[in-house]
Design an enzyme around this catalytic site. Structure first.
Site: not given
Ligand code: ZN
Length: 509
Positions: A267-268, A271, A297
């Site tokens: 997830h990070e 980003h 996001e």
């Protein structure tokens, strides 16, 4: 003599340097700073915030900005720079310094009160602080709108705009209503099916060092450049980009379940890929950064859910995981994949699955709007919270700690932030559908670990533009349509049907 445009970038660069310094200090605070350093760190951050506010509201910057506005051709890069700078400067100018200071002070007291209230599961301890914050945020919103008696939606929109420029309540309400109408029966259907997923393929004993090494390898495979970034442990995972050549990821782990660390890292990484893909030439300019939290996001959700939770991806990734984390050797794609798509009504947003997550957000969106519209008193918030969880998810928290007190956001005055999580989730599916229209179905590519075509597509359509276009325009350019829920709902229906054998027909609208 420098042109007005160059003067704008010179002044803006100083503002941005102060932002970056604060971000570096914030990153350090979450990763390496000893806990006793909090007070000293707070003072430095306050000084930087004060200096930033002075620079933002200085007549020199406003004059240069006006000169740039006059010189800018409509639709030009300079016009985008002016639009982005004005948003920040106008907010700084319109909100009186006394209110900003009062807010900062109240927020730090509210944060401490929230921590105590949460520990004691006692909402009444937090209630007066939340009431005070709400009062101040209303004043802030009123100052931003410049309207002494703005309509109900306008106040909330002014708060929303800080996180998602251009987003409005009017556009968001139908999106959330369609999500509630579709997801609530889907989750109900899963519960009533009585089907439970065997999650043992994702559970066991996984040493942290092995999880970290595998997470890093996958982040690299996604395209994250560790020569221009790093990854460290923190209590709550996050990503912060100081510039495209210095992007920080953080992670946390559980030794008995491989999912929190791996999907947190990926997830990070999503980003981080966005931050590394921002135009180097735009750094230290108003329009050089990420366009909105929702678009940010969308990048994390796309990589986390639509790539790393896809079945084809695991045909490629599983053998590597088994080599690097030997205790996963019993897993197969067929046993692991369902464990990545469990659906279970739960009380805590940050632990929620893909199907229920947006219901958690919808509840917060409705409650925030009711608070700002004056339809809900803070004192009645816990009851309203429990009623909403009962309605949409069929469950009620035993204590306020797992209910109305679970999130940090409101204690920090961050009203209007929650919706961006859902905007990102919806945009991720919409972008993936558009990428596959352009590139062809990506299943075979994922199964070979070929992720670069997808990254290149995102670089071209999203990353390289920074804030050149407003978020909604960027999405239309990339996908051909305004943000809608249909691509996400199609995805979640397909996976839920595959895992649980539950299908819920799309509601006719
Ligand atoms: Zn995120």
């Amino acid at each position: 003599m420098a042109s007005v445009e160059e003067q704008l970038y010179a002044l803006w660069g100083e503002v941005q340097d102060l932002d970056t310094a604060s971000e570096i200090l914030g990153w350090d605070q979450e990763t390496f700073m000893p806990s006793a350093g909090v007070e000293g760190r707070g003072k430095i951050l306050a000084t930087l915030a004060g200096t930033r506010h002075e620079k933002l509201t200085a007549p020199a910057l406003r004059e240069v900005l006006e000169a740039c506005a006059e010189a800018a051709e409509p639709g030009s890069v300079l016009a985008a720079q002016v639009r982005c700078a004005r948003r920040v400067v106008d907010r700084a100018v319109k909100v009186p310094g006394s209110l900003t200071r009062e807010l900062a002070e109240t927020q730090s007291q509210a944060l401490a009160a929230w921590q105590q209230a949460r520990k004691a599961a006692d909402f009444s301890h937090f209630q007066p602080y939340l009431e005070r914050l709400l009062h101040l945020k209303r004043q802030e919103a009123r100052a931003v709108t410049g309207d002494s008696s703005p309509g109900d939606g306008a106040l909330y929109d002014a708060l929303l705009d800080e996180y998602e420029p251009g987003a409005t309540t009017a556009a968001l309400v139908p999106l959330f209503e369609s999500l509630k109408a579709a997801l609530s029966p889907l989750v109900q259907g899963v519960v009533e099916s009585g089907v439970t997923v065997d999650e043992s393929a994702a559970q066991g004993a996984f040493p942290a060092a092995q999880q970290e090494a595998f997470g890093r390898r996958m982040a690299e495979a996604f395209g994250f450049d560790f020569a221009a970034g790093r990854m460290d442990l923190s209590t709550h995972p996050f990503c912060t980009g100081f510039n495209p050549r210095d992007v920080r990821l953080t992670w946390r782990y559980q030794e008995d379940d491989l999912r929190p660390a791996l999907f947190g890292i990926l997830h990070e990484t999503g980003h981080g890929l966005y931050e590394q893909g921002l135009p180097a030439s735009g750094h230290r300019t108003p329009a050089g950064g990420a366009v909105s939290l929702g678009i940010h996001e969308s990048q994390s959700r796309l990589w986390e859910n639509l790539v790393a939770r896809s079945r084809p991806f695991w045909h490629w990734a599983l053998p590597q995981m088994q080599e690097m984390i030997p205790s996963t050797q019993g897993a197969t794609v067929d046993t692991l994949w369902p464990a990545l798509h469990t659906v279970r009504p739960s009380l805590v947003r940050v632990e929620a699955d893909e199907a229920t997550y947006n219901l958690h957000v919808a509840i917060r969106f409705d409650l925030e709007r009711a608070l700002f519209a004056g339809d809900l008193e803070v004192a009645d918030l816990p009851t309203a919270w429990d009623a909403a969880y009962g309605d949409l998810l069929g469950i009620t928290a035993e204590t306020a700690a797992d209910g109305v007190l679970q999130d940090i956001h409101w204690s920090m005055g961050a009203f209007g932030y929650f919706p961006t999580y859902t905007l990102g989730t919806l945009a991720a599916s919409q972008l993936m559908a558009a990428a596959e229209r352009d590139l062809g179905d990506q299943d075979e590519a994922f199964a070979r670990g070929e992720l670069k075509p997808l990254l290149d597509w995102l670089r071209r359509h999203i990353h390289q533009h920074g804030s050149r276009y407003e978020a909604s325009d960027l999405l239309v350019k990339a996908t051909g349509k305004l943000l809608a829920a249909d691509d996400f709902l199609a995805y979640i229906r397909t996976t839920t049907e595959a895992v649980y054998g539950v299908s819920v027909a799309p509601a006719e609208s």
